[in-house]
Motif scaffolding. Structure first.
Motif, PDB file in Angstrom:
ATOM      1  N   VAL A 152       0.842  -1.208   0.000  1.00  0.00           N
ATOM      2  CA  VAL A 152       0.000   0.000   0.000  1.00  0.00           C
ATOM      3  C   VAL A 152       0.875   1.256   0.000  1.00  0.00           C
ATOM      4  CG1 VAL A 152      -1.606   1.356   1.413  1.00  0.00           C
ATOM      5  CG2 VAL A 152      -2.070  -1.039   0.979  1.00  0.00           C
ATOM      6  N   GLU A 153       1.940   1.223   0.803  1.00  0.00           N
ATOM      7  CA  GLU A 153       2.832   2.391   0.854  1.00  0.00           C
ATOM      8  C   GLU A 153       3.472   2.645  -0.514  1.00  0.00           C
ATOM      9  OE1 GLU A 153       5.636   2.115   4.119  1.00  0.00           O
ATOM     10  OE2 GLU A 153       6.786   3.765   3.240  1.00  0.00           O
ATOM     11  N   ALA A 154       3.874   1.565  -1.174  1.00  0.00           N
ATOM     12  CA  ALA A 154       4.504   1.712  -2.497  1.00  0.00           C
ATOM     13  C   ALA A 154       3.500   2.253  -3.513  1.00  0.00           C
ATOM     14  CB  ALA A 154       5.061   0.364  -2.956  1.00  0.00           C
ATOM     15  N   ILE A 155       2.264   1.724  -3.479  1.00  0.00           N
ATOM     16  CA  ILE A 155       1.271   2.191  -4.463  1.00  0.00           C
ATOM     17  C   ILE A 155       0.915   3.661  -4.202  1.00  0.00           C
ATOM     18  CG2 ILE A 155      -1.032   1.840  -5.460  1.00  0.00           C
ATOM     19  CD1 ILE A 155      -0.806  -1.118  -4.764  1.00  0.00           C
ATOM     20  N   ASP A 156       0.828   4.034  -2.925  1.00  0.00           N
ATOM     21  CA  ASP A 156       0.559   5.452  -2.611  1.00  0.00           C
ATOM     22  C   ASP A 156       1.600   6.354  -3.282  1.00  0.00           C
ATOM     23  OD1 ASP A 156      -1.589   4.776  -1.056  1.00  0.00           O
ATOM     24  OD2 ASP A 156      -0.592   5.120   0.881  1.00  0.00           O
ATOM     25  N   LYS A 157       2.848   5.914  -3.228  1.00  0.00           N
ATOM     26  CA  LYS A 157       3.921   6.726  -3.827  1.00  0.00           C
ATOM     27  C   LYS A 157       3.790   6.763  -5.349  1.00  0.00           C
ATOM     28  CE  LYS A 157       7.064   6.349  -0.017  1.00  0.00           C
ATOM     29  NZ  LYS A 157       8.054   5.585   0.704  1.00  0.00           N
ATOM     30  N   ILE A 158       3.464   5.613  -5.917  1.00  0.00           N
ATOM     31  CA  ILE A 158       3.298   5.575  -7.382  1.00  0.00           C
ATOM     32  C   ILE A 158       2.116   6.456  -7.792  1.00  0.00           C
ATOM     33  CG2 ILE A 158       2.702   4.066  -9.324  1.00  0.00           C
ATOM     34  CD1 ILE A 158       4.412   1.879  -7.916  1.00  0.00           C
ATOM     35  N   ARG A 159       1.076   6.472  -6.958  1.00  0.00           N
ATOM     36  CA  ARG A 159      -0.094   7.307  -7.281  1.00  0.00           C
ATOM     37  C   ARG A 159       0.298   8.782  -7.410  1.00  0.00           C
ATOM     38  NH1 ARG A 159      -5.398   7.112  -7.289  1.00  0.00           N
ATOM     39  NH2 ARG A 159      -5.587   5.018  -6.450  1.00  0.00           N
ATOM     40  N   ASP A 160       1.211   9.230  -6.546  1.00  0.00           N
ATOM     41  CA  ASP A 160       1.632  10.642  -6.634  1.00  0.00           C
ATOM     42  C   ASP A 160       2.160  10.963  -8.022  1.00  0.00           C
ATOM     43  OD1 ASP A 160       1.008  10.988  -3.997  1.00  0.00           O
ATOM     44  OD2 ASP A 160       3.082  10.873  -3.266  1.00  0.00           O
ATOM     45  N   THR A 161       3.045  10.111  -8.516  1.00  0.00           N
ATOM     46  CA  THR A 161       3.627  10.404  -9.835  1.00  0.00           C
ATOM     47  C   THR A 161       2.618  10.117 -10.949  1.00  0.00           C
ATOM     48  OG1 THR A 161       5.442   9.905 -11.363  1.00  0.00           O
ATOM     49  CG2 THR A 161       4.918   8.191  -9.774  1.00  0.00           C
ATOM     50  N   ALA A 162       1.775   9.087 -10.747  1.00  0.00           N
ATOM     51  CA  ALA A 162       0.750   8.784 -11.765  1.00  0.00           C
ATOM     52  C   ALA A 162      -0.170   9.977 -11.963  1.00  0.00           C
ATOM     53  CB  ALA A 162      -0.057   7.559 -11.338  1.00  0.00           C
ATOM     54  N   ILE A 181      -3.022 -10.438  -1.538  1.00  0.00           N
ATOM     55  CA  ILE A 181      -2.245  -9.196  -1.462  1.00  0.00           C
ATOM     56  C   ILE A 181      -2.807  -8.195  -2.465  1.00  0.00           C
ATOM     57  CG2 ILE A 181       0.015  -8.135  -1.908  1.00  0.00           C
ATOM     58  CD1 ILE A 181       1.352 -10.606  -0.831  1.00  0.00           C
ATOM     59  N   ALA A 182      -3.002  -8.648  -3.711  1.00  0.00           N
ATOM     60  CA  ALA A 182      -3.465  -7.733  -4.764  1.00  0.00           C
ATOM     61  C   ALA A 182      -4.813  -7.124  -4.406  1.00  0.00           C
ATOM     62  CB  ALA A 182      -3.554  -8.481  -6.089  1.00  0.00           C
ATOM     63  N   LEU A 183      -5.739  -7.967  -3.966  1.00  0.00           N
ATOM     64  CA  LEU A 183      -7.105  -7.496  -3.720  1.00  0.00           C
ATOM     65  C   LEU A 183      -7.164  -6.529  -2.540  1.00  0.00           C
ATOM     66  CD1 LEU A 183      -9.937  -7.785  -4.795  1.00  0.00           C
ATOM     67  CD2 LEU A 183     -10.185  -9.885  -3.490  1.00  0.00           C
ATOM     68  N   ASN A 184      -6.539  -6.910  -1.444  1.00  0.00           N
ATOM     69  CA  ASN A 184      -6.612  -6.057  -0.251  1.00  0.00           C
ATOM     70  C   ASN A 184      -5.798  -4.781  -0.412  1.00  0.00           C
ATOM     71  OD1 ASN A 184      -8.154  -7.500   2.128  1.00  0.00           O
ATOM     72  ND2 ASN A 184      -7.131  -9.049   0.907  1.00  0.00           N
ATOM     73  N   ALA A 185      -4.586  -4.904  -0.950  1.00  0.00           N
ATOM     74  CA  ALA A 185      -3.779  -3.695  -1.150  1.00  0.00           C
ATOM     75  C   ALA A 185      -4.417  -2.833  -2.229  1.00  0.00           C
ATOM     76  CB  ALA A 185      -2.349  -4.063  -1.544  1.00  0.00           C
ATOM     77  N   GLY A 186      -5.019  -3.470  -3.229  1.00  0.00           N
ATOM     78  CA  GLY A 186      -5.682  -2.720  -4.306  1.00  0.00           C
ATOM     79  C   GLY A 186      -6.829  -1.884  -3.770  1.00  0.00           C
ATOM     80  N   ILE A 187      -7.627  -2.477  -2.889  1.00  0.00           N
ATOM     81  CA  ILE A 187      -8.737  -1.720  -2.293  1.00  0.00           C
ATOM     82  C   ILE A 187      -8.161  -0.608  -1.412  1.00  0.00           C
ATOM     83  CG2 ILE A 187     -10.636  -1.818  -0.623  1.00  0.00           C
ATOM     84  CD1 ILE A 187     -11.279  -4.622  -1.738  1.00  0.00           C
ATOM     85  N   GLY A 188      -7.176  -0.982  -0.584  1.00  0.00           N
ATOM     86  CA  GLY A 188      -6.597  -0.010   0.353  1.00  0.00           C
ATOM     87  C   GLY A 188      -5.932   1.156  -0.337  1.00  0.00           C
ATOM     88  N   ALA A 189      -5.396   0.907  -1.522  1.00  0.00           N
ATOM     89  CA  ALA A 189      -4.679   1.983  -2.223  1.00  0.00           C
ATOM     90  C   ALA A 189      -5.530   2.602  -3.330  1.00  0.00           C
ATOM     91  CB  ALA A 189      -3.376   1.441  -2.808  1.00  0.00           C
ATOM     92  N   GLY A 190      -6.795   2.178  -3.427  1.00  0.00           N
ATOM     93  CA  GLY A 190      -7.721   2.814  -4.366  1.00  0.00           C
ATOM     94  C   GLY A 190      -7.467   2.487  -5.828  1.00  0.00           C
ATOM     95  N   ALA A 191      -7.141   1.213  -6.127  1.00  0.00           N
ATOM     96  CA  ALA A 191      -6.891   0.836  -7.522  1.00  0.00           C
ATOM     97  C   ALA A 191      -8.190   0.839  -8.333  1.00  0.00           C
ATOM     98  CB  ALA A 191      -6.255  -0.544  -7.572  1.00  0.00           C
ATOM     99  N   GLU A 192      -8.056   1.092  -9.614  1.00  0.00           N
ATOM    100  CA  GLU A 192      -9.227   1.077 -10.521  1.00  0.00           C
ATOM    101  C   GLU A 192      -9.639  -0.349 -10.859  1.00  0.00           C
ATOM    102  OE1 GLU A 192      -7.329   4.033 -10.690  1.00  0.00           O
ATOM    103  OE2 GLU A 192      -9.285   4.577  -9.867  1.00  0.00           O
ATOM    104  N   GLU A 193      -8.650  -1.189 -11.094  1.00  0.00           N
ATOM    105  CA  GLU A 193      -8.914  -2.607 -11.384  1.00  0.00           C
ATOM    106  C   GLU A 193      -7.879  -3.454 -10.657  1.00  0.00           C
ATOM    107  OE1 GLU A 193     -11.193  -4.420 -12.573  1.00  0.00           O
ATOM    108  OE2 GLU A 193     -12.448  -2.970 -13.625  1.00  0.00           O
TER     109      GLU A 193
END
Ligand code: ADP
Ligand code: F6P
Length: 328
Positions: A152-162, A181-193
């Motif tokens: 989740v922390e890594a995706i949050d950082k990627i979201r900033d640049t995205a 991991i994908a499903l829970n971190a995806g929900i937690g980090a607000g993934a589209e898919e």
């Protein structure tokens, strides 16, 4: 009447996971508490075959509860997959007076433990340690919670640049057979898919979803892909396909890789590891054997290793629904 336990061996095997050190510590300290000897086996089953056995006492495990990795080290042992290899392991165990074995690892490690138990009538107990959370008979495996937080922390950082660049990111996370991991971190980090091995989303649905996102005003997007997902088997090819079948997306790929396996364990993993480590020693003392100790609805639970090794009847439907609704 169960044989009296006097000397317990402990090893970590397969992929490492944050919290394995806390589990070893709990096993060692429980042995000390109950006045049993404890032997650490270095480098998993390879160490058992090559006689890398070290006595451990309560002080040998100081300052490790907060450390990632495993201080006993781990290994993937091809030799242990042979009956000759397991015979060597058994001979080393008995020669050193070890009368029961705690195996901290994933399903592969439990398969090996079960064979040792069946072939040589040697008492074993498994503690689930893998970031994948893919073991039947436990709600959580040691390391999973820490890995989720890392992702989740890594995706949050990627979201900033995205979002700064209006980009679409495909992010690959671990999960050879499981989408936890994908499903829970995806929900937690607000993934589209979120693409997971247990569900076949289909590339057309993915394209439609991206088009919908665009129309609804989203300027950047995150797609989380579990490494074991069929569609995302090669995430670079998938991103290329999406690039060639959509318009206006500036696409990047990020493979998170082994950072997901490292780092200090979360408090949840430390407590889980401590409960299961103490529970494993207490179970052996009570004469339980050839079982896995896990946690179900917050209660420490034993299941036969055979049950732990059966495929999880795990339905992700509720989480998939939540992901679908929250990503609109
Ligand atoms: P994990 O325990 O994380 O699933 P692996 O699948 O790599 O990791 O398994 C760890 C080790 O367990 C293997 O390297 C091997 O030594 C042992 N193991 C796995 N499968 C078997 C098997 N079928 N028979 C005996 N030992 C096995
Ligand atoms: O620990 C399980 C796991 O994280 C899987 O999700 C992944 O496929 C695998 O380990 C990779 O491990 P290694 O690089 O050590 O072979």
């Amino acid at each position: 009447m169960a044989n009296k336990v006097t000397k317990i061996g402990v090893l970590t095997s397969g992929g490492d996971a944050p919290g394995m050190n806390a589990a070893i510590r709990a096993v060692v300290r429980a042995c000390s508490f109950y006045k049993l000897e404890c032997i650490g086996i270095q480098e998993g089953y390879d160490g058992l075959i090559n006689n890398k056995l070290v006595p451990l006492d309560a002080r040998s495990v100081r300052n490790i509860v907060n450390k990632g990795g495993t201080f006993l080290k781990t290994a993937r042992s091809e030799e242990f997959k042979t009956v000759e290899g397991r015979k060597k392991a058994y001979d080393n165990l008995t020669a050193s007076g070890v009368d029961s074995l705690v195996v901290i690892g994933g399903d592969g490690s439990f398969t090996g433990a079960m064979k040792l138990a069946e072939e040589f009538d040697f008492p074993v107990i498994g503690i689930p340690g893998t970031i994948d959370n893919d073991i039947n008979g436990t709600d959580y495996t040691i390391g999973y919670d820490t890995a989720l937080n890392t992702v989740v922390e890594a995706i949050d950082k990627i979201r900033d640049t995205a979002s700064s660049h209006n980009r679409l990111f495909f992010i690959e996370v671990m999960g050879r057979d499981a989408g936890d991991i994908a499903l829970n971190a995806g929900i937690g980090a607000g993934a589209e898919e979120i693409l997971i091995p247990e569900e076949d989303l289909g590339v057309e649905r993915l394209l439609e979803s991206l088009q919908r996102s665009r129309k609804s005003g989203k300027s950047s997007s995150i797609i989380v892909v579990a490494e074991g997902d069929r569609l995302g088997e090669n995430i670079f090819e998938l991103s290329e396909y999406v690039k060639n079948h959509t318009e206006g997306y500036d696409i990047r790929v990020s493979v998170l890789g082994h950072i997901q396996r490292g780092g200090a364990p979360s408090c949840f993993d430390r407590v889980l590891a401590s409960k299961l480590g103490v529970g494993a020693v207490e179970s052996l003392i009570k004469g339980k054997r050839d079982v896995m100790i896990g946690i179900v609805h917050k209660r420490v639970t034993l299941v036969p290793l055979q049950v732990a090794l059966t495929k999880r009847l795990h339905k992700h439907d509720d989480l998939i629904r939540v992901a679908d609704i929250t990503s609109t």
